[in-house]
Design an enzyme around this catalytic site. Structure first.
Site, mmCIF file in Angstrom:
data_model
loop_
_atom_site.group_PDB
_atom_site.id
_atom_site.type_symbol
_atom_site.label_atom_id
_atom_site.label_comp_id
_atom_site.label_asym_id
_atom_site.label_seq_id
_atom_site.Cartn_x
_atom_site.Cartn_y
_atom_site.Cartn_z
ATOM 1 N N HIS A 45 -40.742 60.247 -5.579
ATOM 2 C CA HIS A 45 -41.409 61.233 -4.725
ATOM 3 C C HIS A 45 -40.403 61.948 -3.816
ATOM 4 O O HIS A 45 -39.275 61.497 -3.605
ATOM 5 C CB HIS A 45 -42.477 60.559 -3.876
ATOM 6 N N ARG A 59 -47.783 60.204 -1.138
ATOM 7 C CA ARG A 59 -46.474 60.828 -1.328
ATOM 8 C C ARG A 59 -46.144 61.059 -2.799
ATOM 9 O O ARG A 59 -45.443 62.015 -3.130
ATOM 10 C CB ARG A 59 -45.388 59.998 -0.647
ATOM 11 N N GLU A 105 -45.359 51.049 -4.680
ATOM 12 C CA GLU A 105 -44.130 50.495 -4.131
ATOM 13 C C GLU A 105 -44.346 49.050 -3.688
ATOM 14 O O GLU A 105 -45.490 48.604 -3.497
ATOM 15 C CB GLU A 105 -43.671 51.354 -2.942
#
Length: 212
Positions: free
Chosen positions: A10, A59, A83
Site C-alpha cells: 500500500h 490503506r 498485516e
C-alpha cells in the site's frame, strides 16, 4: 503462459511516514499515499490483469481502488492478506518499543517467526494465513497476472515462504518500501523472483519521501 503474482504494498500512511508499527490499526493513506496508488494505476491500467486480491484494511483497499476503477475489475478481499497484529506495539516506533518492551523486542528481533510482539502475532501465523490465499490463487488461475495488495511484513513473509528463505529473516533479507511491487512467476521449476520492491511507476518525488 505462466502465472505471475504482483505483490503491491500500500501507499504511504502516517505510520509508515514516521516508521511506526501499524498492523491491526486501520489507518488510511496520506495524500501522497493516494498519489502512489494513482501512479500505480496509471502505469499498469493497460496491463492484462486476471484478478486483484487485497487485504480488507483501508490503506490497502484505497491503494487498489484506482486500478480497479480504471479497468472495471472487482476487488477480492481476503483476511489472510492482513498485516501482522503488533499488539501493544501498534502505533509506536522501534525506539519507543525498545524502551517500553525491551526484552520482548530483543526476542522478536532475533526471531520474529516464533516470537510475537507483545500481545501480537508470530510471523509463522501470518505465513500460514497468507499462503492459503496464494494457494487459492494458484488453484483458481493456472496462468495470467494476479495483483495482490498487502502490507510490508506480509509481503516479505510471502516472498520468504515462496523462495525458501527462513521466515524468521523476513525483516533483514527483503526490502518493501511503500508503493513498491514485487513480481513472482510460477515456473515449472518453482517460484521465480522477477522483481523486488520495484518503484519505477512512482516519480522521483514520491520515491524519495521519508519513511518506510
Amino acid at each position: 503462459m505462466s502465472l505471475n503474482l504482483y505483490l503491491l504494498r500500500h501507499g504511504q500512511t502516517e505510520c509508515s511516514l514516521k516508521n511506526a508499527f501499524c498492523g491491526s490499526v486501520d489507518s488510511e493513506l496520506t495524500p501522497e499515499g493516494l498519489e502512489m496508488a494513482k501512479a500505480f494505476a496509471s502505469a499498469y491500467s493497460s496491463f492484462p490483469w486476471t484478478a486483484i486480491f487485497c487485504s480488507p484494511m483501508r490503506r490497502t483497499v484505497e491503494t487498489a481502488k484506482p486500478l480497479c476503477t480504471a479497468i472495471r475489475m472487482e476487488l477480492e478481499l481476503r483476511d489472510g492478506l492482513k498485516e501482522i497484529n503488533y499488539g501493544k506495539w501498534e502505533g509506536k516506533t522501534p525506539e519507543e518499543i525498545n524502551l517500553e518492551y525491551h526484552d520482548d523486542y530483543l526476542r522478536w528481533s532475533a526471531d520474529p517467526a516464533w516470537y510475537a510482539p507483545t500481545g501480537g502475532e508470530m510471523a509463522i501465523t501470518i505465513a500460514s494465513c497468507a499462503m492459503q490465499v496464494i494457494e487459492e490463487i494458484k488453484y483458481l488461475y493456472g496462468s495470467g497476472n494476479v495483483l495482490v495488495v498487502s502490507h510490508k511484513a506480509t509481503i516479505r513473509i510471502i516472498l520468504c515462504s515462496l523462495l525458501g528463505i527462513d521466515v524468521g529473516r523476513f525483516r533483514f533479507r527483503l526490502g518493501c518500501p511503500v508503493g513498491s511491487v514485487s513480481i513472482v512467476e510460477f515456473t515449472s521449476h518453482g517460484p521465480l523472483l522477477k522483481a523486488l520492491a520495484d518503484r519505477t511507476h512512482l516519480d522521483e518525488r514520491l520515491r524519495n519521501l521519508p519513511g518506510t
